[in-house]
Design a protein around this motif. Structure first.
Motif, PDB file in Angstrom:
ATOM      1  N   MET A   1       0.841  -1.169   0.000  1.00 38.11           N
ATOM      2  CA  MET A   1       0.000   0.000   0.000  1.00 38.11           C
ATOM      3  C   MET A   1       0.887   1.234   0.000  1.00 38.11           C
ATOM      4  N   GLY A   2       0.639   2.144  -0.907  1.00 40.50           N
ATOM      5  CA  GLY A   2       1.444   3.345  -1.025  1.00 40.50           C
ATOM      6  C   GLY A   2       1.100   4.404   0.009  1.00 40.50           C
ATOM      7  N   VAL A   3       1.996   5.323   0.181  1.00 40.62           N
ATOM      8  CA  VAL A   3       1.781   6.451   1.083  1.00 40.62           C
ATOM      9  C   VAL A   3       1.444   7.661   0.224  1.00 40.62           C
ATOM     10  N   PRO A   4       0.228   8.229   0.369  1.00 39.94           N
ATOM     11  CA  PRO A   4      -0.161   9.354  -0.477  1.00 39.94           C
ATOM     12  C   PRO A   4       0.797  10.533  -0.345  1.00 39.94           C
ATOM     13  N   ALA A   5       1.182  11.094  -1.470  1.00 35.28           N
ATOM     14  CA  ALA A   5       2.018  12.287  -1.565  1.00 35.28           C
ATOM     15  C   ALA A   5       3.416  12.109  -0.964  1.00 35.28           C
ATOM     16  N   PHE A   6       3.850  10.883  -0.743  1.00 31.83           N
ATOM     17  CA  PHE A   6       5.172  10.655  -0.144  1.00 31.83           C
ATOM     18  C   PHE A   6       6.289  11.152  -1.049  1.00 31.83           C
ATOM     19  N   PHE A   7       6.203  10.860  -2.339  1.00 32.32           N
ATOM     20  CA  PHE A   7       7.265  11.290  -3.254  1.00 32.32           C
ATOM     21  C   PHE A   7       7.364  12.811  -3.286  1.00 32.32           C
ATOM     22  N   ARG A   8       6.215  13.487  -3.311  1.00 37.45           N
ATOM     23  CA  ARG A   8       6.214  14.949  -3.322  1.00 37.45           C
ATOM     24  C   ARG A   8       6.897  15.496  -2.062  1.00 37.45           C
ATOM     25  N   TRP A   9       6.542  14.954  -0.912  1.00 40.70           N
ATOM     26  CA  TRP A   9       7.155  15.387   0.353  1.00 40.70           C
ATOM     27  C   TRP A   9       8.660  15.130   0.331  1.00 40.70           C
ATOM     28  N   LEU A  10       9.043  13.929  -0.105  1.00 42.21           N
ATOM     29  CA  LEU A  10      10.446  13.545  -0.129  1.00 42.21           C
ATOM     30  C   LEU A  10      11.259  14.458  -1.044  1.00 42.21           C
ATOM     31  N   MET A  29       3.852   0.723  -7.839  1.00 36.51           N
ATOM     32  CA  MET A  29       2.974   1.083  -8.945  1.00 36.51           C
ATOM     33  C   MET A  29       1.545   1.369  -8.502  1.00 36.51           C
ATOM     34  N   ASN A  30       1.094   0.803  -7.379  1.00 30.05           N
ATOM     35  CA  ASN A  30      -0.255   1.118  -6.914  1.00 30.05           C
ATOM     36  C   ASN A  30      -0.370   2.599  -6.590  1.00 30.05           C
ATOM     37  N   GLY A  31       0.708   3.192  -6.093  1.00 28.67           N
ATOM     38  CA  GLY A  31       0.713   4.616  -5.807  1.00 28.67           C
ATOM     39  C   GLY A  31       0.770   5.472  -7.057  1.00 28.67           C
ATOM     40  N   ILE A  32       1.007   4.862  -8.197  1.00 27.22           N
ATOM     41  CA  ILE A  32       1.029   5.562  -9.476  1.00 27.22           C
ATOM     42  C   ILE A  32      -0.247   5.272 -10.262  1.00 27.22           C
ATOM     43  N   ILE A  33      -0.645   4.018 -10.299  1.00 27.24           N
ATOM     44  CA  ILE A  33      -1.808   3.612 -11.100  1.00 27.24           C
ATOM     45  C   ILE A  33      -3.077   4.316 -10.628  1.00 27.24           C
ATOM     46  N   HIS A  34      -3.332   4.285  -9.334  1.00 25.41           N
ATOM     47  CA  HIS A  34      -4.603   4.854  -8.852  1.00 25.41           C
ATOM     48  C   HIS A  34      -4.731   6.347  -9.159  1.00 25.41           C
ATOM     49  N   MET A  52      -3.260   4.069 -19.717  1.00 26.58           N
ATOM     50  CA  MET A  52      -1.886   3.609 -19.886  1.00 26.58           C
ATOM     51  C   MET A  52      -0.960   4.777 -20.243  1.00 26.58           C
ATOM     52  N   VAL A  53      -1.422   5.680 -21.087  1.00 28.90           N
ATOM     53  CA  VAL A  53      -0.616   6.847 -21.459  1.00 28.90           C
ATOM     54  C   VAL A  53      -0.326   7.691 -20.216  1.00 28.90           C
ATOM     55  N   ALA A  54      -1.341   7.905 -19.374  1.00 27.00           N
ATOM     56  CA  ALA A  54      -1.147   8.696 -18.153  1.00 27.00           C
ATOM     57  C   ALA A  54      -0.118   8.027 -17.234  1.00 27.00           C
ATOM     58  N   ILE A  55      -0.192   6.709 -17.114  1.00 28.37           N
ATOM     59  CA  ILE A  55       0.757   5.969 -16.268  1.00 28.37           C
ATOM     60  C   ILE A  55       2.172   6.074 -16.848  1.00 28.37           C
ATOM     61  N   PHE A  56       2.307   5.877 -18.157  1.00 32.27           N
ATOM     62  CA  PHE A  56       3.629   5.955 -18.792  1.00 32.27           C
ATOM     63  C   PHE A  56       4.228   7.352 -18.660  1.00 32.27           C
ATOM     64  N   ALA A  75       6.864  -2.446  -8.673  1.00 33.40           N
ATOM     65  CA  ALA A  75       6.155  -3.464  -7.893  1.00 33.40           C
ATOM     66  C   ALA A  75       4.664  -3.161  -7.870  1.00 33.40           C
ATOM     67  N   ILE A  76       3.873  -4.187  -8.158  1.00 33.95           N
ATOM     68  CA  ILE A  76       2.415  -4.093  -8.065  1.00 33.95           C
ATOM     69  C   ILE A  76       1.973  -5.218  -7.143  1.00 33.95           C
ATOM     70  N   ASP A  77       1.247  -4.870  -6.076  1.00 36.06           N
ATOM     71  CA  ASP A  77       0.918  -5.897  -5.092  1.00 36.06           C
ATOM     72  C   ASP A  77      -0.526  -6.364  -5.125  1.00 36.06           C
ATOM     73  N   GLY A  78      -1.204  -6.194  -6.220  1.00 37.89           N
ATOM     74  CA  GLY A  78      -2.558  -6.727  -6.340  1.00 37.89           C
ATOM     75  C   GLY A  78      -3.620  -5.681  -6.076  1.00 37.89           C
ATOM     76  N   VAL A  79      -4.851  -6.149  -6.012  1.00 44.07           N
ATOM     77  CA  VAL A  79      -5.974  -5.234  -5.840  1.00 44.07           C
ATOM     78  C   VAL A  79      -6.013  -4.684  -4.420  1.00 44.07           C
ATOM     79  N   ALA A  80      -6.693  -3.566  -4.259  1.00 45.22           N
ATOM     80  CA  ALA A  80      -6.850  -2.950  -2.950  1.00 45.22           C
ATOM     81  C   ALA A  80      -7.646  -3.876  -2.033  1.00 45.22           C
ATOM     82  N   PRO A  81      -7.437  -3.790  -0.723  1.00 41.63           N
ATOM     83  CA  PRO A  81      -8.103  -4.707   0.209  1.00 41.63           C
ATOM     84  C   PRO A  81      -9.622  -4.755   0.054  1.00 41.63           C
ATOM     85  N   ARG A  82     -10.282  -3.606  -0.097  1.00 46.24           N
ATOM     86  CA  ARG A  82     -11.742  -3.593  -0.225  1.00 46.24           C
ATOM     87  C   ARG A  82     -12.174  -4.298  -1.512  1.00 46.24           C
TER      88      ARG A  82
END
Length: 100
Positions: A1-10, A29-34, A52-56, A75-82
């Protein structure tokens, strides 16, 4: 599970003014795909091709900032828990209908 806005803060906390080079770039990648498929600041992509274009484009932007010399690890760790819970419920319901 990604941390929202972590890259921006870092990147704000530790800017890269000296053009330091990095060997590796590891992406959750979950923090990018969503955010690319459900953007808050613009309209959502109309179809899978636009998603796909937005992700690339996002990956390209990160790659150009970091410029890893050796490894890009995604890394992609599968679907979200819900979503996973809903998927499992649906599967169990289907199994019960097939047996009955």
């Amino acid at each position: 599970m990604g941390v929202p806005a972590f890259f921006r803060w870092l990147s704000r906390k530790y800017p890269n003014p000296n053009e330091v080079e990095f060997d590796n770039l590891y992406l959750d990648m979950n923090g990018i795909i969503h955010p690319c498929t459900h953007p808050e600041d613009k309209a959502a992509p109309k179809n899978e091709d636009e998603m796909m274009v937005a992700i690339f484009e996002y990956i390209d932007r990160l790659f150009n900032i970091v410029r890893p010399r050796r490894v890009l690890y995604m890394a992609i760790d599968g679907v979200a828990p819900r979503a996973k819970m809903n998927q499992q419920r649906s599967r169990r319901h289907s199994d019960l209908c097939l047996r009955g």
